[in-house]
Design a protein around this motif. Structure first.
Motif, short mmCIF file in Angstrom:
data_model
loop_
_atom_site.label_atom_id
_atom_site.label_comp_id
_atom_site.label_asym_id
_atom_site.label_seq_id
_atom_site.Cartn_x
_atom_site.Cartn_y
_atom_site.Cartn_z
N ALA A 77 28.86 43.02 25.91
CA ALA A 77 30.26 42.72 26.18
C ALA A 77 30.45 41.29 26.63
N SER A 78 31.66 40.76 26.41
CA SER A 78 31.99 39.44 26.92
C SER A 78 32.22 39.54 28.42
N SER A 79 32.16 38.39 29.10
CA SER A 79 32.09 38.43 30.55
C SER A 79 33.33 37.91 31.26
N GLU A 80 34.33 37.44 30.55
CA GLU A 80 35.43 36.77 31.23
C GLU A 80 36.72 37.57 31.27
N THR A 81 36.80 38.70 30.60
CA THR A 81 38.10 39.31 30.37
C THR A 81 38.52 40.37 31.39
N LEU A 82 37.58 40.97 32.09
CA LEU A 82 37.90 42.05 33.02
C LEU A 82 37.24 41.75 34.36
N THR A 83 37.98 41.95 35.46
CA THR A 83 37.46 41.70 36.81
C THR A 83 37.49 42.99 37.60
N ALA A 84 36.39 43.28 38.27
CA ALA A 84 36.28 44.52 39.03
C ALA A 84 35.96 44.25 40.49
N ASP A 85 36.42 45.15 41.35
CA ASP A 85 35.98 45.25 42.74
C ASP A 85 35.57 46.70 42.93
N ILE A 86 34.28 46.94 43.17
CA ILE A 86 33.79 48.33 43.22
C ILE A 86 33.53 48.79 44.66
N SER A 87 34.29 48.22 45.60
CA SER A 87 34.19 48.67 47.00
C SER A 87 34.99 49.95 47.17
N PHE A 88 34.47 51.04 46.61
CA PHE A 88 35.19 52.30 46.60
C PHE A 88 35.02 53.09 47.89
N PHE A 89 34.24 52.59 48.83
CA PHE A 89 34.05 53.26 50.12
C PHE A 89 33.95 52.19 51.19
N SER A 90 34.14 52.57 52.42
CA SER A 90 34.18 51.62 53.52
C SER A 90 32.84 50.91 53.68
N GLY A 91 32.90 49.60 53.77
CA GLY A 91 31.69 48.81 53.94
C GLY A 91 32.02 47.41 54.43
N ALA A 92 31.04 46.54 54.37
CA ALA A 92 31.22 45.19 54.90
C ALA A 92 32.22 44.36 54.11
N LEU A 93 32.51 44.76 52.88
CA LEU A 93 33.37 43.96 52.01
C LEU A 93 34.67 44.67 51.64
N GLY A 94 35.06 45.64 52.45
CA GLY A 94 36.32 46.33 52.19
C GLY A 94 36.13 47.81 51.93
N ASP A 95 37.23 48.49 51.64
CA ASP A 95 37.16 49.93 51.43
C ASP A 95 38.01 50.40 50.24
N GLN A 96 38.47 49.46 49.41
CA GLN A 96 39.26 49.82 48.24
C GLN A 96 38.84 48.97 47.06
N GLY A 97 38.63 49.59 45.92
CA GLY A 97 38.26 48.87 44.71
C GLY A 97 39.46 48.62 43.81
N SER A 98 39.21 47.88 42.72
CA SER A 98 40.29 47.58 41.78
C SER A 98 39.72 47.11 40.45
N LEU A 99 40.54 47.18 39.43
CA LEU A 99 40.27 46.60 38.12
C LEU A 99 41.47 45.75 37.73
N THR A 100 41.26 44.52 37.34
CA THR A 100 42.36 43.64 36.93
C THR A 100 42.02 42.97 35.61
N GLY A 101 43.07 42.53 34.92
CA GLY A 101 42.89 41.87 33.63
C GLY A 101 42.65 42.85 32.50
N MET A 102 43.11 44.09 32.67
CA MET A 102 42.86 45.11 31.64
C MET A 102 43.75 44.90 30.42
N ARG A 103 43.13 44.97 29.26
CA ARG A 103 43.83 44.94 27.97
C ARG A 103 43.17 46.00 27.09
N LEU A 104 43.84 46.36 26.01
CA LEU A 104 43.29 47.39 25.14
C LEU A 104 41.89 47.04 24.66
N GLU A 105 41.67 45.76 24.33
CA GLU A 105 40.39 45.37 23.76
C GLU A 105 39.24 45.36 24.77
N ASN A 106 39.55 45.34 26.08
CA ASN A 106 38.43 45.38 27.04
C ASN A 106 38.35 46.69 27.81
#
Length: 483
Positions: free
Chosen positions: A335-364
């Motif tokens: 896969a290409s590396s520039e089109t989708l951005t993720a935050d996988i902090s799905f549980f409480s930890g040192a870097l937050g407690d909520q994840g996200s996906l941004t930059g979603m398009r049909l092709e990615n």
């Protein structure tokens, strides 16, 4: 000459024979860790401590029949959580696990929790002096909860880690607690070469209403807790050490290295000579050193959550999804590396407690793009944590360890794009058992220090685990950079 090693994990209790003459680990046995006590509220996780000590006793007896010339027993195990015992070491409570989240339950129909009151009562000064170790399942949190519910329960009770309790059961008396197990409980203010002796933070305990507790003695290096019977004779039983530190000892972490461990959970760590506070945790290590670390980083647990989401429909229909990880790694590398951005902090930890996906398009919206973005999110996390630990980036090389770090070249490449330089890849192996083998070599007086023993073992580990655990690569090759 041999020693028995016992690792009390969360899923399994593992035992083995350590041969200090050949440097080999043999006769590895595993037993299931007891299930939590049933019928408790959903956020509570308690374990019958007697069931744990019986399982360990069975392993010791089984291994003892095969251990020739056994000279001692070493233990390590899960950190956090707490059990209260009496002066003879007999349990007053179940083991309240590090997985227990009761302190986060809202009280009296409000948004306030016991954990909120604990943080406020503790304050920034005491928290820093305790090594910034405060989590819902920590001993401090659970003891504070117990004090709020029934302070009489704490009167002259002795708080122990689960591995220390098991060591006490093996020797039949109240054990000493090893400093590597006493995370978030020791006074690390000005700790270091000028103040090498560990001490409980009694002022913080008084502030939290825990002054009635009778704290155990703190073990000195190589000090036996007592004696236990192995193969018909009494042998010394060493104090139980923390599994995190023991695993890093097993991978041969050196003073000029940055450790990135990637498995179900993940940590970034480095060794230092003082307990200077910062935006990280500080833990006692071996040989008078300290570990600066950031733990509970999103890794395999978060990735498994993504896999569960993607396979939910076929699993609900009763279909087998087969080897999904081979497909995931293959697609992520393509896969290409520039089109989708993720935050996988799905549980409480040192870097937050909520994840996200941004930059979603049909092709990615593909498995490959999703997991490539997840690996890049992990790489960003490791880079941020490395800067917290060492803003000058003074490490000589990175030491990668853990199953996920071994299996994903793409993940390693993503990390090294953020933190370029030398690295070594520690082969998947029995890291905690190797750490205990290093401690056995010190107990056997074959090595002067745990770190020297661990480095020697890792140099020779090619014969133990199939290839050189300390092999070094330089900066990424063009092919590696291309992913």
């Amino acid at each position: 000459m041999s020693y028995l090693a016992i690792d009390i994990g969360t899923s399994f209790i593992k035992g083995a024979i350590l041969d200090t003459q050949t440097g080999r680990i043999t006769s590895i046995r595993r037993a299931a860790f007891p299930e939590p006590v049933s019928g408790l509220p959903e956020s509570w996780v308690e374990i019958d401590p007697v069931a744990v000590s019986k399982a360990v006793g069975t392993l010791v007896a089984d291994l003892g029949s095969a251990a020739m010339d056994c000279h001692g027993v070493l233990l390590c195990g899960q950190m956090g959580g707490v059990i209260l015992v009496d002066a003879q070491g007999e349990p007053r409570t179940n083991y309240l696990s590090w997985r227990d989240q009761r302190v986060l339950d809202a009280e009296n129909n409000t948004a306030s929790t016991v954990f909120d009151r604990l943080r406020e009562r503790l304050g920034a000064r005491y928290l820093a002096e305790l090594g910034n170790e405060l989590r819902p399942g920590s001993a401090t949190s659970l003891l504070f909860w117990l004090a709020q519910r029934d302070a009489r329960l704490l009167n002259r009770a002795v708080p122990l880690s689960l591995p220390a309790f098991v060591a006490g059961q093996l020797v039949g008396r109240l054990p000493a607690e090893h400093p590597t197990q006493a995370i978030g409980l020791l006074d690390l203010h000005d700790a270091g070469a000028s103040a090498p002796v560990a001490r409980w933070h009694r002022a913080a305990f008084e502030a939290l209403g825990l002054g009635d507790l009778a704290w155990p003695s703190l073990a000195s290096p190589n000090e036996a807790t007592g004696e236990t019977r192995v193969g018909g004779k009494l042998v010394p039983c060493c104090p139980a050490v923390g599994d995190h530190q023991c695993a890093l000892l097993g991978v041969g972490l050196d003073r000029d290295e940055l450790s990135i461990n990637v498995s179900t959970g993940s940590q970034v760590s480095r060794l230092c000579t003082s307990a200077a506070a910062g935006r990280y945790q500080v833990r006692n290590y071996f040989d008078g050193l300290f570990l600066q670390t950031i733990t509970h980083l999103p890794a395999g647990r978060s990735l498994d959550g993504l896999v569960a989401l993607l396979t939910e429909i076929p699993r609900a229909a009763g279909a087998s999804c087969g080897d999904v990880w081979s497909y995931i790694h293959e697609q992520a590398e393509a896969a290409s590396s520039e089109t989708l951005t993720a935050d996988i902090s799905f549980f409480s930890g040192a870097l937050g407690d909520q994840g996200s996906l941004t930059g979603m398009r049909l092709e990615n919206l593909t498995v490959g793009h999703l997991f490539r973005a997840a690996f890049q999110a992990m790489a960003r996390n490791y880079a941020e944590c490395a800067r917290r630990l060492d803003p000058q980036a003074s490490w000589r090389r990175i030491a990668f360890s853990g199953g996920l770090a071994n299996r994903s070249q793409l993940l390693r490449a993503s990390v090294l794009e953020k933190l370029p330089g030398e690295y070594r890849l520690c082969a998947e192996g029995e890291d905690t058992l190797l750490g205990m083998l290093a401690l056995a070599l010190v107990a056997d007086r074959q090595e002067d220090s745990a770190i020297a023993a661990s480095l020697a073992l890792n140099e020779a580990a090619k014969d133990l685990v199939g290839h050189d655990r300390r092999s070094t690569k330089q900066t990424l090759s063009p092919r590696e950079r291309a992913g």
